[in-house]
Design an enzyme around this catalytic site. Sequence first.
Site, PDB file in Angstrom:
ATOM      1  CG  HIS A  69      -7.556  -3.143  15.305  1.00 57.86           C
ATOM      2  ND1 HIS A  69      -7.048  -1.900  15.560  1.00 57.86           N
ATOM      3  CD2 HIS A  69      -7.878  -3.135  13.990  1.00 57.86           C
ATOM      4  CE1 HIS A  69      -7.063  -1.168  14.462  1.00 57.86           C
ATOM      5  NE2 HIS A  69      -7.550  -1.890  13.486  1.00 57.86           N
ATOM      6  CG  HIS A  77      -6.705  -3.652   8.581  1.00 58.33           C
ATOM      7  ND1 HIS A  77      -7.966  -3.275   8.180  1.00 58.33           N
ATOM      8  CD2 HIS A  77      -6.512  -3.063   9.786  1.00 58.33           C
ATOM      9  CE1 HIS A  77      -8.493  -2.472   9.110  1.00 58.33           C
ATOM     10  NE2 HIS A  77      -7.649  -2.341  10.089  1.00 58.33           N
ATOM     11  CD  GLU A  91      -5.496   0.819  11.232  1.00 57.22           C
ATOM     12  OE1 GLU A  91      -6.059  -0.260  11.486  1.00 57.22           O
ATOM     13  OE2 GLU A  91      -6.051   1.924  11.376  1.00 57.22           O
TER      14      GLU A  91
END
Length: 134
Positions: free
Chosen positions: A7, A79, A130
Amino acid sequence: MIGRLNHVAIVVPDLKAAAAIYRDTLGARVSAPMDLPDHGVTTVFVELPNTKIELLCPLGANSPIAKFLQANPSGGMHHVCYEVADLSAARDRLVRAGARVLGDGEPRTGAHGKPVLFLHPKDFCGTLVELEQV
Ligand code: CO
């Protein structure tokens, strides 16, 4: 080592307005808002055919994204999340390469109930990264 883009996370000042932009203007499928008190955020997931967009809004007084929103009052990209098969192996490899892992370096449970780690943006082209084990 990294796999699919899981994502892209975007911090927004108004989750309802942001969800409406993605649902009504961009024509995407949008989830109901979900409070994640452990993470200090409320999220809406936008489901795209090949990935997700995670809209994040601060929740509570000590939200980790409150400062980001102060610096970016109209919101912004926060992010990117890449999938890895083995998070501990990925971390060890990155630490050996000189990358900085945020926090105590131990995986914690992310917004999707899976182990995650965050990498210092200064080591990755100015982007907070991430890693999620899938
Ligand atoms: Co994320």
